[in-house]
Design a protein around this motif. Structure first.
Motif, mmCIF file in Angstrom:
data_model
loop_
_atom_site.group_PDB
_atom_site.id
_atom_site.type_symbol
_atom_site.label_atom_id
_atom_site.label_comp_id
_atom_site.label_asym_id
_atom_site.label_seq_id
_atom_site.Cartn_x
_atom_site.Cartn_y
_atom_site.Cartn_z
ATOM 1 N N ALA A 27 1.853 6.267 -7.038
ATOM 2 C CA ALA A 27 0.732 7.035 -7.577
ATOM 3 C C ALA A 27 1.019 8.527 -7.463
ATOM 4 O O ALA A 27 0.737 9.302 -8.382
ATOM 5 C CB ALA A 27 -0.559 6.672 -6.849
ATOM 6 N N GLY A 28 1.594 8.942 -6.340
ATOM 7 C CA GLY A 28 1.949 10.348 -6.163
ATOM 8 C C GLY A 28 2.969 10.799 -7.189
ATOM 9 O O GLY A 28 2.858 11.887 -7.761
ATOM 10 N N TYR A 56 2.507 1.652 -3.385
ATOM 11 C CA TYR A 56 1.490 2.045 -4.360
ATOM 12 C C TYR A 56 1.165 3.536 -4.238
ATOM 13 O O TYR A 56 1.094 4.255 -5.234
ATOM 14 C CB TYR A 56 0.217 1.210 -4.177
ATOM 15 C CG TYR A 56 -0.886 1.578 -5.138
ATOM 16 C CD1 TYR A 56 -0.869 1.116 -6.444
ATOM 17 C CD2 TYR A 56 -1.932 2.408 -4.740
ATOM 18 C CE1 TYR A 56 -1.865 1.463 -7.330
ATOM 19 C CE2 TYR A 56 -2.929 2.767 -5.618
ATOM 20 C CZ TYR A 56 -2.904 2.281 -6.916
ATOM 21 O OH TYR A 56 -3.888 2.630 -7.799
ATOM 22 N N GLN A 57 0.982 4.014 -2.999
ATOM 23 C CA GLN A 57 0.665 5.428 -2.785
ATOM 24 C C GLN A 57 1.798 6.331 -3.250
ATOM 25 O O GLN A 57 1.575 7.358 -3.882
ATOM 26 C CB GLN A 57 0.352 5.691 -1.315
ATOM 27 C CG GLN A 57 -1.008 5.179 -0.887
ATOM 28 C CD GLN A 57 -1.263 5.405 0.598
ATOM 29 O OE1 GLN A 57 -0.329 5.598 1.382
ATOM 30 N NE2 GLN A 57 -2.527 5.370 0.989
ATOM 31 N N GLU A 58 3.021 5.939 -2.944
ATOM 32 C CA GLU A 58 4.169 6.746 -3.355
ATOM 33 C C GLU A 58 4.289 6.764 -4.877
ATOM 34 O O GLU A 58 4.546 7.815 -5.469
ATOM 35 C CB GLU A 58 5.448 6.219 -2.714
ATOM 36 C CG GLU A 58 5.540 6.503 -1.226
ATOM 37 C CD GLU A 58 6.802 5.914 -0.595
ATOM 38 O OE1 GLU A 58 7.705 5.455 -1.336
ATOM 39 O OE2 GLU A 58 6.889 5.923 0.644
ATOM 40 N N GLY A 85 0.813 -1.210 0.000
ATOM 41 C CA GLY A 85 0.000 0.000 0.000
ATOM 42 C C GLY A 85 0.847 1.260 0.000
ATOM 43 O O GLY A 85 0.561 2.219 -0.717
ATOM 44 N N ARG A 86 1.895 1.255 0.777
ATOM 45 C CA ARG A 86 2.767 2.432 0.851
ATOM 46 C C ARG A 86 3.475 2.665 -0.482
ATOM 47 O O ARG A 86 3.525 3.790 -0.981
ATOM 48 C CB ARG A 86 3.780 2.246 1.977
ATOM 49 C CG ARG A 86 4.664 3.440 2.169
ATOM 50 C CD ARG A 86 5.527 3.286 3.372
ATOM 51 N NE ARG A 86 6.393 4.443 3.519
ATOM 52 C CZ ARG A 86 7.220 4.588 4.516
ATOM 53 N NH1 ARG A 86 7.293 3.689 5.469
ATOM 54 N NH2 ARG A 86 7.986 5.656 4.579
ATOM 55 N N GLU A 119 1.331 11.073 -10.607
ATOM 56 C CA GLU A 119 0.545 12.303 -10.693
ATOM 57 C C GLU A 119 1.441 13.508 -10.938
ATOM 58 O O GLU A 119 1.114 14.384 -11.732
ATOM 59 C CB GLU A 119 -0.278 12.495 -9.423
ATOM 60 C CG GLU A 119 -1.467 11.562 -9.317
ATOM 61 C CD GLU A 119 -2.228 11.736 -8.000
ATOM 62 O OE1 GLU A 119 -2.041 12.764 -7.316
ATOM 63 O OE2 GLU A 119 -3.004 10.820 -7.675
#
Length: 174
Positions: A41-42, A37-39, A34-35, A45
């Motif tokens: 995705a950021g 993935y979030q990084e 999850g971490r 973006e």
């Protein structure tokens, strides 16, 4: 507590502790995923935003250069004449090409018609399965079938009339 119960209790505790450790390991892996993935995705973006911004800047710069080129060409008399000549020549080529295409289509149609007129009468003799003559053969066969059907109906009517007349005279005689 007996020794068997102690062993059974310690096995049960060890099993529960092992399950809890396995669960925590699983959760740590899911958390790590999850971490990451979030990084990611950021970062995506940020890159996408930067790419869109860069693209917009390039489009704006391209419009400015286009305006400069157009204004430069419009001020230059020779460039204007060249532009007019190119447009005129393009229109002439397009018109000539359309005329030639139309002429070619007319010639093809003329040849097609001539071939059908000249070849069609002989195809019945040359090939029994002549594509050109199938339509006329079907029409001729249809006409024959209709004529034969009418004759059959007439014969049925002719046979039925004397039979009725004979039956009528028999009934009158009795």
């Amino acid at each position: 507590m007996t020794k068997a119960k102690k062993v059974k209790s310690s096995v049960k505790t060890a099993r529960n502790e092992g399950l809890e450790i396995a669960r925590k390991i699983w959760l740590a892996g899911v958390g790590a995923y999850g971490r990451v993935y979030q990084e990611a995705a950021g970062r995506v973006e940020k890159v996408t935003g930067a790419a869109n911004e860069l693209f917009d800047q390039l489009v704006e710069k391209g419009e400015q250069v286009e305006d400069l080129v157009r204004s430069s060409i419009s001020r230059n008399e020779t460039a204007g004449k060249v532009s007019e000549y190119v447009e005129k020549t393009t229109a002439q080529v397009k018109a000539a090409s359309e005329t030639r295409m139309n002429d070619l289509e007319e010639r093809f149609e003329s040849v097609r018609k001539t071939v059908l007129e000249k070849v069609s009468p002989f195809m019945d003799k040359v090939a029994p399965l002549n594509i050109f003559a199938i339509g006329s053969q079907i029409e001729a066969l249809t006409a024959k079938i209709e004529a034969l059907s009418a004759e059959v109906e007439a014969l049925k009517g002719a046979k039925a009339a004397p039979a009725k007349a004979a039956k009528k005279t028999e009934d009158e005689a009795s």
